[in-house]
Design a protein around this motif. Structure first.
Motif, short mmCIF file in Angstrom:
data_model
loop_
_atom_site.label_atom_id
_atom_site.label_comp_id
_atom_site.label_asym_id
_atom_site.label_seq_id
_atom_site.Cartn_x
_atom_site.Cartn_y
_atom_site.Cartn_z
N LEU A 1 12.63 -4.89 8.35
CA LEU A 1 11.34 -4.20 8.39
C LEU A 1 10.23 -5.19 8.71
O LEU A 1 10.36 -6.41 8.47
N ASP A 2 9.13 -4.64 9.24
CA ASP A 2 7.90 -5.39 9.43
C ASP A 2 6.85 -4.72 8.56
O ASP A 2 6.24 -3.72 8.95
N ILE A 3 6.67 -5.26 7.33
CA ILE A 3 5.83 -4.64 6.32
C ILE A 3 4.43 -5.20 6.41
O ILE A 3 4.23 -6.42 6.49
N LYS A 4 3.46 -4.31 6.37
CA LYS A 4 2.07 -4.72 6.41
C LYS A 4 1.72 -5.52 5.16
O LYS A 4 1.95 -5.08 4.03
N GLY A 5 1.17 -6.68 5.37
CA GLY A 5 0.85 -7.59 4.27
C GLY A 5 1.90 -8.64 4.05
O GLY A 5 1.67 -9.63 3.35
N PHE A 6 3.12 -8.44 4.62
CA PHE A 6 4.21 -9.42 4.50
C PHE A 6 4.78 -9.72 5.90
O PHE A 6 5.99 -9.82 6.07
N ASP B 1 0.83 -1.20 0.00
CA ASP B 1 0.00 0.00 0.00
C ASP B 1 0.87 1.25 0.00
O ASP B 1 1.96 1.28 0.57
N ASP B 2 0.37 2.33 -0.65
CA ASP B 2 1.12 3.58 -0.74
C ASP B 2 1.38 4.19 0.63
O ASP B 2 2.46 4.77 0.87
N MET B 3 0.43 4.09 1.55
CA MET B 3 0.64 4.62 2.90
C MET B 3 1.80 3.88 3.59
O MET B 3 2.62 4.49 4.27
N GLU B 4 1.85 2.58 3.40
CA GLU B 4 2.92 1.81 3.99
C GLU B 4 4.27 2.16 3.36
O GLU B 4 5.29 2.26 4.05
N LEU B 5 4.27 2.41 2.05
CA LEU B 5 5.52 2.81 1.39
C LEU B 5 6.01 4.16 1.90
O LEU B 5 7.22 4.34 2.11
N ARG C 1 15.82 -5.41 1.19
CA ARG C 1 16.71 -4.45 0.53
C ARG C 1 15.83 -3.42 -0.17
O ARG C 1 15.11 -3.73 -1.12
N VAL C 2 15.89 -2.18 0.32
CA VAL C 2 14.99 -1.12 -0.12
C VAL C 2 15.80 -0.08 -0.89
O VAL C 2 16.86 0.37 -0.44
N THR C 3 15.27 0.32 -2.05
CA THR C 3 15.92 1.33 -2.89
C THR C 3 15.04 2.57 -2.93
O THR C 3 13.83 2.47 -3.25
N VAL C 4 15.63 3.73 -2.60
CA VAL C 4 14.88 4.99 -2.48
C VAL C 4 15.55 6.05 -3.34
O VAL C 4 16.79 6.17 -3.35
N ASP C 5 14.74 6.80 -4.08
CA ASP C 5 15.22 7.98 -4.79
C ASP C 5 15.25 9.16 -3.82
O ASP C 5 14.21 9.52 -3.24
N VAL C 6 16.41 9.76 -3.61
CA VAL C 6 16.59 10.77 -2.57
C VAL C 6 15.80 12.03 -2.90
O VAL C 6 15.20 12.66 -2.02
N THR C 7 15.78 12.44 -4.17
CA THR C 7 15.12 13.68 -4.53
C THR C 7 13.61 13.61 -4.27
O THR C 7 13.03 14.47 -3.61
N SER C 8 12.96 12.58 -4.78
CA SER C 8 11.51 12.46 -4.63
C SER C 8 11.10 11.68 -3.39
O SER C 8 9.92 11.66 -3.04
N LYS C 9 12.08 11.00 -2.75
CA LYS C 9 11.83 10.16 -1.58
C LYS C 9 10.83 9.03 -1.88
O LYS C 9 10.11 8.57 -0.98
N LYS C 10 10.78 8.62 -3.14
CA LYS C 10 9.91 7.51 -3.54
C LYS C 10 10.69 6.20 -3.50
O LYS C 10 11.86 6.16 -3.90
#
Length: 787
Positions: free
Chosen positions: A331-336, A87-91, A352-361
């Motif tokens: 992490l403890d991810i909702k749904g997993f 879910d987007d809120m969880e992300l 292993r999480v990959t994040v774009d620093v500028t947009s924080k997505k």
């Protein structure tokens, strides 16, 4: 989102209305998953395939609105990207927590970053001219020197050169080890093929491995810590082992090692096109990203750019690289959620999480543990830490920490000596204000020239006084030398003075000096050997998960690999570094060979000379020492020079034996004559004529004297024969010694003659080539030359 009835959201002109379908039944077929659909394909604005018009008039459409590719994709893999299923809120929650945690990690190592930035200046890689004015770079007065002592730079370059030569051999860095002593011929052949093809992979296929590792050794010696990242690259479609600078691997300073760190973040800068390629390959989530913002560089990054002479800001925003964080965390991810024995445990599991620093997505979320460990997951290892000297915490000790203060002190002393010499040769001066007005207070008098000075009637030595600068101090020069020698000794970069001093110094003393001077280097070499073995183990794991990438780019493999054979070879063998962990340099390797040769010379019957010579040639750098060896059948025969010397010696021995026989014959002849009375005293005349009448009887004393003389002659003859025998034995011994000397001399003369012939042949060849060149340059008449 369904459309509102009666409204059309498209502002473009509508296409012509298709004619109505003919009356009759319409057949709808459900296409099977995985079946290739051919025909005219229709995509939406995001590139998703929604409809296919086939040649036979049938149409394939998506009933649920999802792209058709997803319907054919089948079940997802264990290491697939999970971001579309969250879910987007969880992300957003995960992104905010990670960015705050990474910021705390960067703040915890702020002092370490500052020390590393200051250390880059001590290397003296940037050309700095003497200051022309007030400056904060250590030259507050005009003309002061800004030179830096190369103590730290020399130590780093020496370490890099030695590590490059030992850890990266020209024929490949890997060798195969199999501890099973009962291996068959087929297993040995398979192991040799695996070693050869893996070295081919790291030297020819992965062409970035050697230069990248060489650069890592430079930063390892400088800062004491370096990292390798071993992973499967989806763009290159093969396993990769790349260097990660310690500044770009963000770990909290409170961590003790990589396994116990709460977060391990790899900061990388990617071109926008690279990010787009990864989105096309579905490695990253296909989302719109805003224009990359200017990166916020720390002091170390700015100093690196300054040393390289590179600007830190791009004028065109479209040319900026995107700053990406790839974080290994739990992490403890909702749904997993993690479940243990059918119940949710609330355990944070590795991702292993990959994040774009500028947009924080978040671009990617991937499981970071094996499927077999799903019950109690443990994080997979993908980073290898190289250590110079273990430190007090996570970051280790390098030559910067060992020699940084010493280099700073020597640099200050150097500058003082240079400035003292400059000011002593070109001193400033004070002028009396009672003199006439001067046009300038700067006087530069050229050699043989002069300058007009207005003194107002005062003597010039009273109107102008030079400042009393002291010349360079000899004591300061000695202190600089002492500091440099101490720093070189502590840093393990001092020269080994084994060729100076006593010529008859014991070998044990020399070896002890060498060992004492190389202890630090030996310990560092063992740590690098352990880290490289761990790197090769991770590389083998990547090959097991992607076996075809091992041989698909090898045009001439040493073995016709298939997946089963390749996996069996990796299971049977361990991949270890080619370098010897007990030999840190080439000089140590040669010293070991010299010691082995000395042992062979002392006890030749205990050693195999051929094996020792092969080891010596390999230590010198010859990969195929058999090319210098004579054939096996020729090894049993003596050399021609020795055979010739033996023949000549045998002839001399036979001549000496014949002479000895002649001497024995003469001795026997003398003995026979003695027995026949040839040397007995003659009888008187009267006795010889047959009568003693009228004569006196013989004197018994004279008879006894004659018998005594005869006994003396017999004894002398016996001693003479014994002396002849002894002389013959001595002669035989001398002949044997002479024979050995002649053989040695013959071999030495033959080698010298062969060497002289080789030199003469080279000289003649050189003269002949010179003569030919002259003839080509100036051909004689009749061969195209001028008459």
């Amino acid at each position: 989102m369904p459309l509102v009835p009666g409204l059309n959201p498209n502002i473009r002109e509508l296409p012509p209305v298709a004619p109505p379908m003919p009356e009759g039944d319409v057949t709808i077929e459900i296409a099977e998953d995985g079946v290739e659909q051919n025909g005219k394909k229709h995509y939406d604005d995001k590139g998703n395939l929604l409809k296919i018009e086939h040649g036979d008039g049938s149409i394939t459409v998506s009933i649920d609105g999802n792209p058709l590719e997803k319907a054919k994709a089948g079940p997802s893999g264990w290491f697939d990207n999970l971001v579309d299923k969250i879910d987007d809120m969880e992300l957003n929650r995960i992104s905010d927590e990670l960015m705050r945690g990474i910021g705390d990690d960067m703040e915890s190592r702020k002092d370490w970053i500052e020390d590393r930035a200051n250390g880059l200046k001590l290397l003296g890689l940037k050309v700095e001219i003497p200051g022309l004015g007030g400056s904060a770079e250590g030259a507050p007065v005009e003309g002061m020197s800004r030179v830096r002592h190369p103590l730290l730079l020399e130590a780093v370059l020496r370490f890099q050169a030695n590590a490059r030569g030992e850890m990266l051999p020209t024929d490949g860095p890997v060798k195969v080890r199999n501890d099973n002593i009962n291996t068959s011929f087929g297993e040995d052949r398979l192991a040799n093929a695996l070693e050869r093809d893996l070295n081919h992979y790291l030297t020819s296929t992965a062409t970035e491995y050697y230069p990248d590792t060489d650069r890592m050794f430079l930063m390892l010696g400088f800062g004491g810590t370096a990292f390798k990242k071993v992973y499967y690259c989806p763009l290159r479609n093969r396993p990769v082992s790349e260097t990660v600078d310690a500044n770009d691997l963000i770990v909290n300073s409170s961590a003790t090692d990589l396994q116990n760190a709460k977060r391990v973040t790899h900061r990388t800068f990617m071109k926008p096109s690279t990010v787009k390629r990864l989105q096309i390959l579905e490695v990253y989530r296909d989302v719109e990203l805003s224009t990359a913002s200017a990166p916020s560089l720390d002091s170390l990054q700015r100093e690196k750019k300054s040393q390289e002479g590179i600007t830190t800001e791009s004028f065109n925003p479209q040319d900026r690289d995107r700053e990406i964080y790839e974080t290994c965390c739990e992490l403890d991810i909702k749904g997993f959620e993690h479940e243990y024995k059918g119940k949710e445990s609330g355990l944070d599991i590795p991702y292993r999480v990959t994040v774009d620093v500028t947009s924080k997505k978040i671009l990617s979320i991937v499981r970071n543990y094996d499927e077999d460990d799903a019950e109690l997951p443990e994080a997979r290892r993908m980073f290898v830490k190289y250590t110079y000297i273990p430190g007090f915490g996570f970051y280790d000790i390098g030559l910067l920490h060992i020699l940084g203060n010493t280099t700073n002190a020597i640099t200050a002393a150097w500058r003082e000596l240079l400035d003292a010499g400059m000011y002593s040769n070109f001193p400033g001066f004070l002028m009396a204000d009672t003199g006439a007005r001067q046009n300038t207070n700067i006087f530069r008098v050229p050699p043989g020239g002069g300058a007009l000075v207005k003194t107002g009637g005062l003597p010039i030595n009273q109107a102008i006084m030079p400042l009393p600068y002291q010349p360079p101090s000899g004591a300061l020069m000695q202190l600089v030398d002492n500091m440099a020698q101490t720093g070189m000794r502590v840093g393990g970069t001092s020269e080994l003075q084994v060729g100076e001093g006593r010529a008859d110094a014991p070998v044990g003393t020399t070896l002890a000096l060498i060992e004492q001077a190389t202890k630090v280097l030996n310990s560092v070499h063992k740590r690098m050997h352990t880290a490289q073995a761990e790197e090769f183990a991770l590389l083998a794991r990547c090959f097991k998960e992607n076996p075809e990438s091992f041989w698909q780019r090898n045009k001439k493999p040493a073995y016709a690999w298939d997946e089963q054979t390749f996996l069996q070879a990796l299971d049977d063998c361990d991949l270890v570094p080619q370098a010897d962990p007990n030999t840190a340099s080439h000089s140590q390797r040669l010293m070991k060979i010299m010691g082995l040769k000395q042992l062979q010379g002392a006890s030749p019957s205990l050693y195999d000379p051929v094996a020792i010579d092969k080891a010596a040639l390999q230590a010198m750098g010859w990969n195929n020492p058999e090319q210098f060896m004579v054939p096996a059948d020729a090894m049993k025969k003596p050399p021609p020079e020795l055979m010739k010397a033996q023949a000549e010696t045998q002839a001399k021995v036979m001549d000496a034996q014949s002479r000895m026989k002649e001497a024995d014959a003469k001795v026997e002849e003398v003995k026979a004559k003695i027995q026949q009375g040839a040397f007995a005293p003659k009888q008187p005349q009267g006795m010889a004529q047959g009568g003693l009448a009228g004569q006196a009887p013989p004197d018994p004393i004279k008879i006894a004297e004659l018998q005594f003389k005869k006994a003396q002659m017999d004894s002398q003859n016996q001693r003479s024969s014994q002396d002849d025998v002894n002389r013959d034995k001595d002669r035989e011994a001398d002949l044997e010694i002479q024979r050995m000397r002649v053989g040695i001399e013959e071999i030495r003369d033959h080698r010298q003659h062969a060497h002289e012939q080789g030199m003469q042949s080279q000289k003649l060849t050189s003269e002949h080539m010179k003569h030919l060149n002259e003839m080509v340059a100036n051909p004689p008449p009749g061969l195209g030359g001028k008459p």
